[in-house]
Design a protein around this motif. Structure first.
Motif, PDB file in Angstrom:
ATOM      1  N   HIS A  33      11.711  17.336   6.951  1.00  9.81           N
ATOM      2  CA  HIS A  33      11.826  18.735   6.544  1.00  9.81           C
ATOM      3  C   HIS A  33      10.783  19.601   7.252  1.00  9.81           C
ATOM      4  O   HIS A  33      11.078  20.710   7.694  1.00  9.81           O
ATOM      5  CB  HIS A  33      11.683  18.854   5.023  1.00  9.81           C
ATOM      6  N   ARG A  34       9.565  19.089   7.377  1.00  9.10           N
ATOM      7  CA  ARG A  34       8.463  19.848   7.969  1.00  9.10           C
ATOM      8  C   ARG A  34       8.532  19.900   9.500  1.00  9.10           C
ATOM      9  O   ARG A  34       8.290  20.941  10.102  1.00  9.10           O
ATOM     10  CB  ARG A  34       7.139  19.225   7.529  1.00  9.10           C
ATOM     11  N   LEU A  35       8.880  18.785  10.159  1.00  7.22           N
ATOM     12  CA  LEU A  35       8.808  18.710  11.612  1.00  7.22           C
ATOM     13  C   LEU A  35      10.146  18.868  12.308  1.00  7.22           C
ATOM     14  O   LEU A  35      10.199  19.156  13.496  1.00  7.22           O
ATOM     15  CB  LEU A  35       8.181  17.371  12.033  1.00  7.22           C
ATOM     16  N   GLY A  36      11.234  18.641  11.602  1.00  9.73           N
ATOM     17  CA  GLY A  36      12.541  18.702  12.238  1.00  9.73           C
ATOM     18  C   GLY A  36      12.888  17.372  12.881  1.00  9.73           C
ATOM     19  O   GLY A  36      12.312  16.333  12.562  1.00  9.73           O
ATOM     20  N   LEU A  37      13.817  17.412  13.807  1.00  6.65           N
ATOM     21  CA  LEU A  37      14.272  16.201  14.480  1.00  6.65           C
ATOM     22  C   LEU A  37      13.392  15.895  15.684  1.00  6.65           C
ATOM     23  O   LEU A  37      12.840  16.792  16.315  1.00  6.65           O
ATOM     24  CB  LEU A  37      15.721  16.369  14.921  1.00  6.65           C
ATOM     25  N   ARG A  38      13.325  14.612  16.038  1.00  3.38           N
ATOM     26  CA  ARG A  38      12.524  14.201  17.192  1.00  3.38           C
ATOM     27  C   ARG A  38      13.214  14.633  18.473  1.00  3.38           C
ATOM     28  O   ARG A  38      14.399  14.443  18.657  1.00  3.38           O
ATOM     29  CB  ARG A  38      12.353  12.683  17.194  1.00  3.38           C
ATOM     30  N   ARG A  39      12.429  15.238  19.366  1.00  2.81           N
ATOM     31  CA  ARG A  39      12.931  15.579  20.703  1.00  2.81           C
ATOM     32  C   ARG A  39      12.561  14.496  21.701  1.00  2.81           C
ATOM     33  O   ARG A  39      13.376  14.085  22.496  1.00  2.81           O
ATOM     34  CB  ARG A  39      12.399  16.927  21.156  1.00  2.81           C
ATOM     35  N   ASP A  40      11.310  14.068  21.698  1.00  3.13           N
ATOM     36  CA  ASP A  40      10.905  12.966  22.566  1.00  3.13           C
ATOM     37  C   ASP A  40       9.636  12.320  22.037  1.00  3.13           C
ATOM     38  O   ASP A  40       8.929  12.885  21.206  1.00  3.13           O
ATOM     39  CB  ASP A  40      10.730  13.415  24.022  1.00  3.13           C
ATOM     40  N   ARG A  41       9.385  11.124  22.536  1.00  2.00           N
ATOM     41  CA  ARG A  41       8.202  10.364  22.129  1.00  2.00           C
ATOM     42  C   ARG A  41       7.660   9.667  23.365  1.00  2.00           C
ATOM     43  O   ARG A  41       8.422   9.133  24.157  1.00  2.00           O
ATOM     44  CB  ARG A  41       8.582   9.321  21.077  1.00  2.00           C
ATOM     45  N   ARG A  42       6.355   9.709  23.523  1.00  2.00           N
ATOM     46  CA  ARG A  42       5.708   9.034  24.647  1.00  2.00           C
ATOM     47  C   ARG A  42       4.646   8.075  24.130  1.00  2.00           C
ATOM     48  O   ARG A  42       3.889   8.414  23.227  1.00  2.00           O
ATOM     49  CB  ARG A  42       5.025  10.037  25.588  1.00  2.00           C
ATOM     50  N   MET A  49       0.824  -1.216   0.000  1.00  2.44           N
ATOM     51  CA  MET A  49       0.000   0.000   0.000  1.00  2.44           C
ATOM     52  C   MET A  49       0.856   1.262   0.000  1.00  2.44           C
ATOM     53  O   MET A  49       0.443   2.301  -0.505  1.00  2.44           O
ATOM     54  CB  MET A  49      -0.925   0.022   1.232  1.00  2.44           C
ATOM     55  N   LEU A  50       2.060   1.149   0.573  1.00  8.32           N
ATOM     56  CA  LEU A  50       2.968   2.289   0.684  1.00  8.32           C
ATOM     57  C   LEU A  50       4.347   1.846   0.174  1.00  8.32           C
ATOM     58  O   LEU A  50       5.223   1.499   0.957  1.00  8.32           O
ATOM     59  CB  LEU A  50       3.042   2.749   2.150  1.00  8.32           C
ATOM     60  N   PRO A  51       4.526   1.837  -1.137  1.00 10.86           N
ATOM     61  CA  PRO A  51       5.804   1.377  -1.708  1.00 10.86           C
ATOM     62  C   PRO A  51       6.986   2.186  -1.171  1.00 10.86           C
ATOM     63  O   PRO A  51       6.836   3.325  -0.733  1.00 10.86           O
ATOM     64  CB  PRO A  51       5.628   1.612  -3.205  1.00 10.86           C
ATOM     65  N   LEU A  52       8.146   1.575  -1.224  1.00  3.57           N
ATOM     66  CA  LEU A  52       9.348   2.180  -0.659  1.00  3.57           C
ATOM     67  C   LEU A  52       9.597   3.592  -1.178  1.00  3.57           C
ATOM     68  O   LEU A  52       9.872   4.503  -0.397  1.00  3.57           O
ATOM     69  CB  LEU A  52      10.570   1.295  -0.934  1.00  3.57           C
ATOM     70  N   ALA A  53       9.501   3.819  -2.475  1.00  2.00           N
ATOM     71  CA  ALA A  53       9.777   5.158  -3.030  1.00  2.00           C
ATOM     72  C   ALA A  53       8.852   6.203  -2.416  1.00  2.00           C
ATOM     73  O   ALA A  53       9.298   7.299  -2.042  1.00  2.00           O
ATOM     74  CB  ALA A  53       9.630   5.133  -4.551  1.00  2.00           C
ATOM     75  N   LYS A  54       7.578   5.872  -2.297  1.00  2.00           N
ATOM     76  CA  LYS A  54       6.622   6.813  -1.702  1.00  2.00           C
ATOM     77  C   LYS A  54       6.918   7.014  -0.221  1.00  2.00           C
ATOM     78  O   LYS A  54       6.864   8.135   0.293  1.00  2.00           O
ATOM     79  CB  LYS A  54       5.194   6.311  -1.906  1.00  2.00           C
ATOM     80  N   PHE A  55       7.243   5.939   0.489  1.00  2.00           N
ATOM     81  CA  PHE A  55       7.571   6.026   1.915  1.00  2.00           C
ATOM     82  C   PHE A  55       8.781   6.925   2.128  1.00  2.00           C
ATOM     83  O   PHE A  55       8.777   7.782   3.010  1.00  2.00           O
ATOM     84  CB  PHE A  55       7.829   4.623   2.476  1.00  2.00           C
ATOM     85  N   LEU A  56       9.831   6.745   1.309  1.00  2.00           N
ATOM     86  CA  LEU A  56      11.031   7.565   1.443  1.00  2.00           C
ATOM     87  C   LEU A  56      10.721   9.041   1.220  1.00  2.00           C
ATOM     88  O   LEU A  56      11.196   9.905   1.962  1.00  2.00           O
ATOM     89  CB  LEU A  56      12.110   7.093   0.461  1.00  2.00           C
ATOM     90  N   THR A  57       9.902   9.330   0.214  1.00  2.00           N
ATOM     91  CA  THR A  57       9.523  10.716  -0.057  1.00  2.00           C
ATOM     92  C   THR A  57       8.753  11.303   1.121  1.00  2.00           C
ATOM     93  O   THR A  57       9.032  12.422   1.565  1.00  2.00           O
ATOM     94  CB  THR A  57       8.675  10.797  -1.348  1.00  2.00           C
ATOM     95  N   GLU A  58       7.783  10.540   1.640  1.00  2.00           N
ATOM     96  CA  GLU A  58       6.979  11.022   2.770  1.00  2.00           C
ATOM     97  C   GLU A  58       7.835  11.247   4.012  1.00  2.00           C
ATOM     98  O   GLU A  58       7.645  12.230   4.731  1.00  2.00           O
ATOM     99  CB  GLU A  58       5.840  10.048   3.071  1.00  2.00           C
ATOM    100  N   MET A  59       8.778  10.359   4.273  1.00  2.00           N
ATOM    101  CA  MET A  59       9.632  10.519   5.449  1.00  2.00           C
ATOM    102  C   MET A  59      10.556  11.722   5.290  1.00  2.00           C
ATOM    103  O   MET A  59      10.765  12.471   6.245  1.00  2.00           O
ATOM    104  CB  MET A  59      10.428   9.236   5.711  1.00  2.00           C
ATOM    105  N   ASP A  60      11.114  11.929   4.106  1.00  2.00           N
ATOM    106  CA  ASP A  60      11.956  13.106   3.869  1.00  2.00           C
ATOM    107  C   ASP A  60      11.152  14.388   4.076  1.00  2.00           C
ATOM    108  O   ASP A  60      11.637  15.345   4.686  1.00  2.00           O
ATOM    109  CB  ASP A  60      12.552  13.079   2.463  1.00  2.00           C
ATOM    110  N   GLU A  61       9.925  14.418   3.552  1.00  2.00           N
ATOM    111  CA  GLU A  61       9.058  15.589   3.732  1.00  2.00           C
ATOM    112  C   GLU A  61       8.732  15.802   5.204  1.00  2.00           C
ATOM    113  O   GLU A  61       8.709  16.937   5.688  1.00  2.00           O
ATOM    114  CB  GLU A  61       7.774  15.429   2.921  1.00  2.00           C
TER     115      GLU A  61
END
Length: 144
Positions: free
Chosen positions: A94-103, A79-91
């Motif tokens: 770029h949009r959110l920055g780096l993770r600070r924390d996760r709960r 449903m989410l091929p690698l090329a599309k996944f890579l593009t979405e993760m890069d975006e």
């Protein structure tokens, strides 16, 4: 206090008392209404699910998006091929920055629900993430 050779000597006994250990909170188990009747995940199921989720998040947080994609089920990969996944993760980075924390907010379990793609045990994990440019980002992951 005692007198020794004309001097007043004070003796003190210092006792270290460890604070009373608080009782751990009761185990919370959330189940879907369509889960197999009478089934409850074992205590051993919880760390297994956590390790699988941690592996995915470590890959994502480390920018190893191909590795994260490889962790997904074959159905989700289709449903989410690698090329599309890579593009979405890069975006996303770029949009959110780096993770600070996760709960982890909540885990909901189910076994053999009628609408599932295949029989088995599922855990839906709700989480909240803070990034360098976004303080509120919530999502969920479904583990199989």
């Amino acid at each position: 206090m005692t007198r020794r050779g004309g001097r007043l000597v004070a003796a003190a006994l210092v006792v270290s008392v460890a604070p009373a250990l608080a009782e751990p909170p009761p185990r919370e188990v959330n189940l879907t209404t369509d889960s197999a009747p009478g089934w409850v995940p074992t205590v051993a199921d919880e760390p297994i699910a956590r390790r699988r989720l941690d592996a995915y998040f470590q890959a994502v947080d480390g920018g190893q998006f191909s590795d994260a994609h490889a962790i997904m089920t074959a159905q989700l990969q289709a449903m989410l091929p690698l090329a599309k996944f890579l593009t979405e993760m890069d975006e996303r980075v770029h949009r959110l920055g780096l993770r600070r924390d996760r709960r982890i907010l909540k885990v909901t379990w189910t076994k053999g629900p009628a609408e599932s793609p295949q029989p088995g045990i599922y855990a839906a994990v709700d989480f909240a993430v803070r990034y360098t440019t976004s303080d509120r980002n919530c999502g969920y992951a479904i583990l199989f």
